[in-house]
Motif scaffolding. Sequence first.
Motif, short mmCIF file in Angstrom:
data_model
loop_
_atom_site.label_atom_id
_atom_site.label_comp_id
_atom_site.label_asym_id
_atom_site.label_seq_id
_atom_site.Cartn_x
_atom_site.Cartn_y
_atom_site.Cartn_z
N VAL A 14 -4.98 -3.51 -5.13
CA VAL A 14 -6.05 -2.86 -5.90
C VAL A 14 -5.68 -1.42 -6.24
O VAL A 14 -5.88 -0.96 -7.37
N THR A 15 -5.13 -0.70 -5.27
CA THR A 15 -4.72 0.69 -5.50
C THR A 15 -3.67 0.77 -6.60
O THR A 15 -3.73 1.63 -7.48
N ALA A 54 -4.36 -6.43 0.19
CA ALA A 54 -5.39 -6.37 -0.84
C ALA A 54 -5.64 -4.94 -1.30
O ALA A 54 -5.73 -4.66 -2.51
N VAL A 55 -5.75 -4.02 -0.35
CA VAL A 55 -5.97 -2.61 -0.72
C VAL A 55 -4.79 -2.08 -1.52
O VAL A 55 -4.97 -1.35 -2.50
N GLY A 56 -3.57 -2.46 -1.13
CA GLY A 56 -2.40 -2.02 -1.86
C GLY A 56 -2.38 -2.53 -3.29
O GLY A 56 -2.07 -1.79 -4.23
N LEU A 83 0.84 -1.20 0.00
CA LEU A 83 0.00 0.00 0.00
C LEU A 83 0.88 1.25 0.00
O LEU A 83 0.58 2.23 -0.70
N SER A 116 -5.83 -7.27 4.67
CA SER A 116 -6.57 -6.11 4.15
C SER A 116 -5.61 -5.10 3.53
O SER A 116 -5.87 -4.56 2.45
N ALA A 117 -4.49 -4.84 4.22
CA ALA A 117 -3.53 -3.87 3.70
C ALA A 117 -2.94 -4.35 2.38
O ALA A 117 -2.77 -3.57 1.44
#
Length: 265
Positions: free
Chosen positions: A100-101, A96-98, A46, A93-94
């Motif tokens: 996707v971002t 996955a968000v990273g 992320l 979560s971190a």
Amino acid sequence: MILDDFLVRAALAGAGVACAAGPLGCFVVWRRMAYFGDAASHAAILGVALALAADVPVFGGVLLAAAAMAAGAAKLAGRSWAMDTLLGVAAHSALAVGLVTAALLPGVRLDLETYLFGDILAVGRGDLLVIWGAAAGVSALVAWRWRGLIASTLNADLAAAEEHDPELERLVLALALALLVAAGIKVVGALLITAMLVIPAAAARSFAKTPEAMAVQAAGIGMAAAGLGLALAWHADAPAGPSIVVAATVILALSMSLRGLLDRA
């Protein structure tokens, strides 16, 4: 010059990360904080994505993201959920968000494999300065708070009696871990940095008789794993980051076997 050789730069980078990861990994093992390391290292992706989006140095983005994750987890642990649950949610979560971002960034092509598994053979002179600077920072933090970290690891009441603040020691560990993640992401990547924390320390635990000896031995084992892993990667044409972790795992297996033989002798 000697630094013109990419293998020399790679070896120096691996040694720098190992020197910092050894002592810090001892506390991860003693405190059973492997998930803590995973949360900080997964947040690095992320941090990479945010750094690229803001057009700032990747090291700064990774450091901020890993520090925020580690400090937040240290503050929240035990207040609502169990530690392993909290860190498991935070880590995945971190990551996955990273991911996707990074995929949504316009006009930016991100080499995820490099950040996930490292690219130690591509380390440059500037990277060496960053890695060894971060390693020096980690070593300085751990040395500065060594007695307080040991006391709070053994018993929070003991730490308080010796006028150490367990909360401060947790935050020091969080900052040291963030520095290590920011330095190590180039060497072994976000998915493998926790292995370099845990495996050498676990191997050193079989023979060390004092905390200081375990810290020194863990650093030495990490350096040996870096050298052997690079040799394996060179001769077998294998990825360097995973090869370093494989070498560390082999050393751990040998140390456990030798310890078992000595115990039965």
